[in-house]
Write a protein that holds these residues in place. Structure first.
Motif, PDB file in Angstrom:
ATOM      1  N   VAL A  81       0.865  -1.179   0.000  1.00  0.00           N
ATOM      2  CA  VAL A  81       0.000   0.000   0.000  1.00  0.00           C
ATOM      3  C   VAL A  81       0.904   1.231   0.000  1.00  0.00           C
ATOM      4  O   VAL A  81       1.729   1.402   0.898  1.00  0.00           O
ATOM      5  N   ASN A  82       0.758   2.086  -1.004  1.00  0.00           N
ATOM      6  CA  ASN A  82       1.654   3.222  -1.219  1.00  0.00           C
ATOM      7  C   ASN A  82       1.178   4.492  -0.516  1.00  0.00           C
ATOM      8  O   ASN A  82       0.032   4.569  -0.050  1.00  0.00           O
ATOM      9  N   PRO A  83       2.035   5.506  -0.436  1.00  0.00           N
ATOM     10  CA  PRO A  83       1.715   6.726   0.315  1.00  0.00           C
ATOM     11  C   PRO A  83       0.403   7.393  -0.113  1.00  0.00           C
ATOM     12  O   PRO A  83       0.077   7.452  -1.299  1.00  0.00           O
ATOM     13  N   GLY A  84      -0.331   7.875   0.888  1.00  0.00           N
ATOM     14  CA  GLY A  84      -1.518   8.670   0.642  1.00  0.00           C
ATOM     15  C   GLY A  84      -2.791   7.901   0.365  1.00  0.00           C
ATOM     16  O   GLY A  84      -3.850   8.499   0.171  1.00  0.00           O
ATOM     17  N   VAL A  85      -2.735   6.564   0.374  1.00  0.00           N
ATOM     18  CA  VAL A  85      -3.893   5.749   0.002  1.00  0.00           C
ATOM     19  C   VAL A  85      -4.901   5.666   1.151  1.00  0.00           C
ATOM     20  O   VAL A  85      -4.533   5.564   2.317  1.00  0.00           O
ATOM     21  N   HIS A  86      -6.180   5.697   0.790  1.00  0.00           N
ATOM     22  CA  HIS A  86      -7.275   5.411   1.724  1.00  0.00           C
ATOM     23  C   HIS A  86      -8.016   4.184   1.210  1.00  0.00           C
ATOM     24  O   HIS A  86      -8.434   4.153   0.046  1.00  0.00           O
ATOM     25  N   ILE A  87      -8.181   3.182   2.077  1.00  0.00           N
ATOM     26  CA  ILE A  87      -8.945   1.970   1.739  1.00  0.00           C
ATOM     27  C   ILE A  87     -10.228   1.992   2.543  1.00  0.00           C
ATOM     28  O   ILE A  87     -10.202   2.030   3.777  1.00  0.00           O
ATOM     29  N   GLY A  88     -11.366   1.968   1.853  1.00  0.00           N
ATOM     30  CA  GLY A  88     -12.663   2.077   2.507  1.00  0.00           C
ATOM     31  C   GLY A  88     -13.066   0.828   3.263  1.00  0.00           C
ATOM     32  O   GLY A  88     -12.536  -0.266   3.032  1.00  0.00           O
ATOM     33  N   GLU A  89     -14.032   0.979   4.162  1.00  0.00           N
ATOM     34  CA  GLU A  89     -14.449  -0.122   5.029  1.00  0.00           C
ATOM     35  C   GLU A  89     -15.013  -1.290   4.214  1.00  0.00           C
ATOM     36  O   GLU A  89     -15.554  -1.111   3.125  1.00  0.00           O
ATOM     37  N   ASN A  90     -14.822  -2.484   4.761  1.00  0.00           N
ATOM     38  CA  ASN A  90     -15.324  -3.744   4.198  1.00  0.00           C
ATOM     39  C   ASN A  90     -14.629  -4.172   2.910  1.00  0.00           C
ATOM     40  O   ASN A  90     -15.020  -5.167   2.302  1.00  0.00           O
ATOM     41  N   VAL A 118     -11.850  -5.747   0.320  1.00  0.00           N
ATOM     42  CA  VAL A 118     -10.905  -6.863   0.271  1.00  0.00           C
ATOM     43  C   VAL A 118      -9.894  -6.563  -0.822  1.00  0.00           C
ATOM     44  O   VAL A 118     -10.264  -6.281  -1.968  1.00  0.00           O
ATOM     45  N   ILE A 119      -8.605  -6.602  -0.455  1.00  0.00           N
ATOM     46  CA  ILE A 119      -7.524  -6.367  -1.409  1.00  0.00           C
ATOM     47  C   ILE A 119      -6.864  -7.709  -1.705  1.00  0.00           C
ATOM     48  O   ILE A 119      -6.345  -8.370  -0.799  1.00  0.00           O
ATOM     49  N   GLY A 120      -6.882  -8.130  -2.967  1.00  0.00           N
ATOM     50  CA  GLY A 120      -6.360  -9.430  -3.351  1.00  0.00           C
ATOM     51  C   GLY A 120      -4.864  -9.546  -3.166  1.00  0.00           C
ATOM     52  O   GLY A 120      -4.116  -8.549  -3.247  1.00  0.00           O
ATOM     53  N   SER A 121      -4.398 -10.763  -2.944  1.00  0.00           N
ATOM     54  CA  SER A 121      -2.977 -11.025  -2.717  1.00  0.00           C
ATOM     55  C   SER A 121      -2.121 -10.498  -3.863  1.00  0.00           C
ATOM     56  O   SER A 121      -2.492 -10.589  -5.030  1.00  0.00           O
ATOM     57  N   GLY A 122      -0.958  -9.963  -3.515  1.00  0.00           N
ATOM     58  CA  GLY A 122      -0.017  -9.501  -4.514  1.00  0.00           C
ATOM     59  C   GLY A 122      -0.338  -8.168  -5.136  1.00  0.00           C
ATOM     60  O   GLY A 122       0.317  -7.757  -6.097  1.00  0.00           O
ATOM     61  N   SER A 123      -1.297  -7.457  -4.585  1.00  0.00           N
ATOM     62  CA  SER A 123      -1.688  -6.166  -5.158  1.00  0.00           C
ATOM     63  C   SER A 123      -0.702  -5.060  -4.782  1.00  0.00           C
ATOM     64  O   SER A 123      -0.031  -5.132  -3.754  1.00  0.00           O
ATOM     65  N   VAL A 124      -0.657  -4.045  -5.632  1.00  0.00           N
ATOM     66  CA  VAL A 124       0.081  -2.813  -5.337  1.00  0.00           C
ATOM     67  C   VAL A 124      -0.936  -1.683  -5.387  1.00  0.00           C
ATOM     68  O   VAL A 124      -1.435  -1.323  -6.462  1.00  0.00           O
ATOM     69  N   VAL A 125      -1.267  -1.156  -4.222  1.00  0.00           N
ATOM     70  CA  VAL A 125      -2.357  -0.186  -4.102  1.00  0.00           C
ATOM     71  C   VAL A 125      -1.761   1.214  -4.209  1.00  0.00           C
ATOM     72  O   VAL A 125      -1.084   1.685  -3.293  1.00  0.00           O
ATOM     73  N   THR A 126      -2.035   1.877  -5.323  1.00  0.00           N
ATOM     74  CA  THR A 126      -1.475   3.203  -5.584  1.00  0.00           C
ATOM     75  C   THR A 126      -2.513   4.311  -5.484  1.00  0.00           C
ATOM     76  O   THR A 126      -2.141   5.480  -5.429  1.00  0.00           O
ATOM     77  N   LYS A 127      -3.803   3.946  -5.481  1.00  0.00           N
ATOM     78  CA  LYS A 127      -4.882   4.931  -5.418  1.00  0.00           C
ATOM     79  C   LYS A 127      -5.923   4.480  -4.407  1.00  0.00           C
ATOM     80  O   LYS A 127      -5.979   3.305  -4.025  1.00  0.00           O
ATOM     81  N   ASP A 128      -6.790   5.412  -3.990  1.00  0.00           N
ATOM     82  CA  ASP A 128      -7.836   5.100  -3.028  1.00  0.00           C
ATOM     83  C   ASP A 128      -8.724   3.966  -3.530  1.00  0.00           C
ATOM     84  O   ASP A 128      -9.034   3.882  -4.731  1.00  0.00           O
ATOM     85  N   ILE A 129      -9.159   3.123  -2.583  1.00  0.00           N
ATOM     86  CA  ILE A 129     -10.088   2.035  -2.864  1.00  0.00           C
ATOM     87  C   ILE A 129     -11.370   2.309  -2.076  1.00  0.00           C
ATOM     88  O   ILE A 129     -11.310   2.499  -0.854  1.00  0.00           O
ATOM     89  N   PRO A 130     -12.531   2.344  -2.735  1.00  0.00           N
ATOM     90  CA  PRO A 130     -13.772   2.645  -2.010  1.00  0.00           C
ATOM     91  C   PRO A 130     -14.227   1.492  -1.124  1.00  0.00           C
ATOM     92  O   PRO A 130     -13.668   0.387  -1.171  1.00  0.00           O
ATOM     93  N   ALA A 131     -15.244   1.746  -0.334  1.00  0.00           N
ATOM     94  CA  ALA A 131     -15.797   0.731   0.560  1.00  0.00           C
ATOM     95  C   ALA A 131     -16.524  -0.363  -0.226  1.00  0.00           C
ATOM     96  O   ALA A 131     -16.982  -0.150  -1.352  1.00  0.00           O
ATOM     97  N   ASN A 132     -16.579  -1.551   0.381  1.00  0.00           N
ATOM     98  CA  ASN A 132     -17.441  -2.641  -0.089  1.00  0.00           C
ATOM     99  C   ASN A 132     -17.082  -3.160  -1.475  1.00  0.00           C
ATOM    100  O   ASN A 132     -17.968  -3.512  -2.253  1.00  0.00           O
ATOM    101  N   VAL A 133     -15.776  -3.236  -1.777  1.00  0.00           N
ATOM    102  CA  VAL A 133     -15.367  -3.782  -3.065  1.00  0.00           C
ATOM    103  C   VAL A 133     -14.233  -4.777  -2.884  1.00  0.00           C
ATOM    104  O   VAL A 133     -13.520  -4.769  -1.877  1.00  0.00           O
ATOM    105  N   ILE A 134     -14.075  -5.640  -3.893  1.00  0.00           N
ATOM    106  CA  ILE A 134     -12.884  -6.465  -4.037  1.00  0.00           C
ATOM    107  C   ILE A 134     -12.008  -5.772  -5.068  1.00  0.00           C
ATOM    108  O   ILE A 134     -12.476  -5.429  -6.159  1.00  0.00           O
ATOM    109  N   ALA A 135     -10.737  -5.561  -4.733  1.00  0.00           N
ATOM    110  CA  ALA A 135      -9.801  -4.902  -5.647  1.00  0.00           C
ATOM    111  C   ALA A 135      -8.515  -5.715  -5.694  1.00  0.00           C
ATOM    112  O   ALA A 135      -8.044  -6.208  -4.672  1.00  0.00           O
TER     113      ALA A 135
END
Length: 204
Positions: free
Chosen positions: A144-153, A155-172
């Motif tokens: 998870v990279n600088p400045g990211v917000h991950i919303g409630e509920n 799920v971030i899949g294995s091996g992901s590189v999170v560069t942007k905000d992820i909203p609530a209630n999603v699989i990313a």
């Protein structure tokens, strides 16, 4: 503004000035001891992690080894578990909600460096805070990279590189991490893909 104040304000700063290196060394010593406790020394482990973190709720677990920069910039809610080899570079705030799970080798990076080599070679770096909402599951080997917000509920899949905000209630999933689909009520009855629960108390 000294370098510590600049760091906490999200401005470019030099990490070896104004006592920052000494603060990191103190945390490294605490982390060293934490990672050497026997697994059955549960009271010492719990006391030690609370001394490292800035804030910790009830039932907080970091399976050793765990590493961070300052520790006190990390706030963790209730019922948190980080599996083995969690790394949190907390030069800026990391705020984690309740009921959050990290798989093995999850890395949370608030720290970054300028892109241009001349700027980078000046020694300046920066930190931008990360927030992770309630009921989030982050799969193993995720960054998870600088400045990211991950919303409630979420799920971030294995091996992901999170560069942007992820909203609530999603699989990313993916690199870079992208939304795959929403989590719906229909997902409640399954524990893995098309495998349904064969018990009733999962829904309590």
């Amino acid at each position: 503004m000294n370098q510590k104040e600049r760091m906490l304000a999200g401005l470019p700063y030099k990490a070896w000035l104004d006592g920052l290196a000494e603060e990191q060394l103190k945390t490294k010593m605490k982390i060293y001891n934490y990672n050497l406790y026997r697994p059955d020394e549960t009271e010492k482990i719990d006391k030690s992690i609370r001394d490292i973190l800035g804030k910790a709720g009830t039932n907080v677990t970091f399976l050793a080894p765990f590493h961070c920069d300052y520790g006190k910039h990390i706030e963790v809610g209730n019922n948190f578990t980080a599996n083995y080899n969690c790394v949190i570079l907390d030069v800026s705030k990391v705020i984690i909600g309740d009921n959050v799970l990290f798989g093995p080798n999850v890395s949370i990076f608030t720290a970054g460096h300028p892109l241009h080599p001349d700027s980078r070679n000046s020694g300046y770096e920066y930190g931008i805070g990360i927030t992770i909402g309630n009921n989030v599951w982050i799969g193993g080997n995720t960054v998870v990279n600088p400045g990211v917000h991950i919303g409630e509920n979420a799920v971030i899949g294995s091996g992901s590189v999170v560069t942007k905000d992820i909203p609530a209630n999603v699989i990313a999933v993916g690199n870079p991490c992208r939304i795959l689909r929403e989590i719906t009520e229909a997902d409640r009855q399954y524990y893995h893909k098309d495998k349904k629960f064969d018990v009733e108390d999962y829904n309590s």
